[in-house]
Design an enzyme around this catalytic site. Structure first.
Site, mmCIF file in Angstrom:
data_model
loop_
_atom_site.group_PDB
_atom_site.id
_atom_site.type_symbol
_atom_site.label_atom_id
_atom_site.label_comp_id
_atom_site.label_asym_id
_atom_site.label_seq_id
_atom_site.Cartn_x
_atom_site.Cartn_y
_atom_site.Cartn_z
ATOM 1 N N HIS A 1 0.703 -1.238 0.212
ATOM 2 C CA HIS A 1 -0.153 -0.015 0.007
ATOM 3 C C HIS A 1 0.895 1.327 -0.222
ATOM 4 O O HIS A 1 0.246 2.432 0.193
ATOM 5 C CB HIS A 1 -0.982 -0.103 1.169
ATOM 6 C CG HIS A 1 -2.264 0.553 0.645
ATOM 7 N ND1 HIS A 1 -2.765 1.753 1.793
ATOM 8 C CD2 HIS A 1 -3.295 0.380 0.126
ATOM 9 C CE1 HIS A 1 -3.753 1.957 1.082
ATOM 10 N NE2 HIS A 1 -4.370 1.012 0.240
ATOM 11 N N LYS B 1 3.246 4.527 -1.628
ATOM 12 C CA LYS B 1 2.863 5.480 -2.380
ATOM 13 C C LYS B 1 4.281 6.190 -2.489
ATOM 14 O O LYS B 1 4.016 7.676 -2.235
ATOM 15 C CB LYS B 1 1.579 6.252 -2.700
ATOM 16 C CG LYS B 1 0.280 5.383 -3.058
ATOM 17 C CD LYS B 1 -0.292 5.191 -1.445
ATOM 18 C CE LYS B 1 -1.801 4.536 -1.727
ATOM 19 N NZ LYS B 1 -2.293 4.123 -0.440
ATOM 20 N N ASP C 1 16.667 9.296 -8.991
ATOM 21 C CA ASP C 1 18.138 9.273 -9.068
ATOM 22 C C ASP C 1 18.849 9.028 -7.840
ATOM 23 O O ASP C 1 19.986 9.783 -7.290
ATOM 24 C CB ASP C 1 18.663 10.598 -9.746
ATOM 25 C CG ASP C 1 18.351 10.601 -11.247
ATOM 26 O OD1 ASP C 1 18.369 9.789 -11.850
ATOM 27 O OD2 ASP C 1 18.006 12.003 -11.524
#
Length: 228
Positions: free
Chosen positions: A173, A175, A180
């Site tokens: 879950h 996000k 880089d």
């Protein structure tokens, strides 16, 4: 405190060509409460005051030592710490999606993405374009969302984007994404069309080293855990 008061405080400190412990503590406390412009003034003014004295050889060494102590004390102030990258973005609206696409387009070496699902075609196409220009991309997602209507996870996998799912009864879950290995994107924003058009969501972007390092470590752990 105005600039005249700051100037007088420096002059009072310089009067005996010494920075006492009490003066150093006062200066440190003062620096903690000054704006960047006020700190800049104090540093520049300290140099100007010393330049007036170094023309007198008998006072030059003591004046330079005072200046060194003043600058070292002011440099400890958090007010003048280098400003890093930090921005916040909210939806509904284009701010979150636009920022993700911008970071994908600007990536030069690597992108690690760990999200519950990806079903926004604009974001999926930006990920693929990143992969196609040679950026090292890794995507982690939730296995339960793999075959949802509108899901682009399988579509990305079929086009060669390195992708792993959690294969667990629980949800991946997260996000977040790392660009880089120096920029972190994190927040509630799901990489879906409805997150842009309808939902109340947020994203935060930062280059704060400790946060970036923590999320990099978590991504590497999850990537290894969910190897095929």
């Amino acid at each position: 405190m105005d600039f005249n008061q700051l100037d007088q405080q420096l002059r009072d400190s310089l009067a005996d060509l010494k920075l006492s412990n009490d003066e150093r503590d006062e200066l440190r406390q003062l620096g903690d409460n000054l704006t960047s412009d006020q700190l800049r003034f104090m540093r520049n003014r300290a140099f100007a005051l010393v330049r007036e004295l170094v023309r007198q050889p008998e006072q030059a060494e003591a004046a330079l030592k005072w200046l060194e102590q003043v600058i070292k004390t002011l440099d400890r102030s958090p007010t003048i710490a280098p400003q890093g990258i930090a921005s916040a973005h909210f939806s509904p609206g284009e701010s979150c999606r636009r920022k993700i696409r911008e970071l994908l387009q600007q990536a030069r070496h690597s992108v690690d993405i760990c999200v519950y699902t990806i079903s926004d075609d604009q974001l999926s196409e930006a990920i693929l374009a990143c992969h196609q220009r040679g950026i090292a991309i890794r995507v982690l997602s939730d296995n339960d969302k793999l075959y949802d209507d509108g899901s682009d996870i399988q579509w990305l996998r079929e086009r060669g984007v390195p992708l792993r799912v959690d294969n667990s009864p629980f949800h991946m879950h997260h996000k977040f994404a790392i660009f880089d290995r120096r920029l972190l994107l994190n927040g509630s924003f799901n990489w879906t069309r409805s997150a842009t058009t309808s939902n109340e969501e947020n994203l935060l972007v930062t280059d704060q080293p400790q946060l970036v390092a923590s999320f990099r470590s978590e991504f590497d752990t999850l990537w290894a855990r969910h190897a095929p």
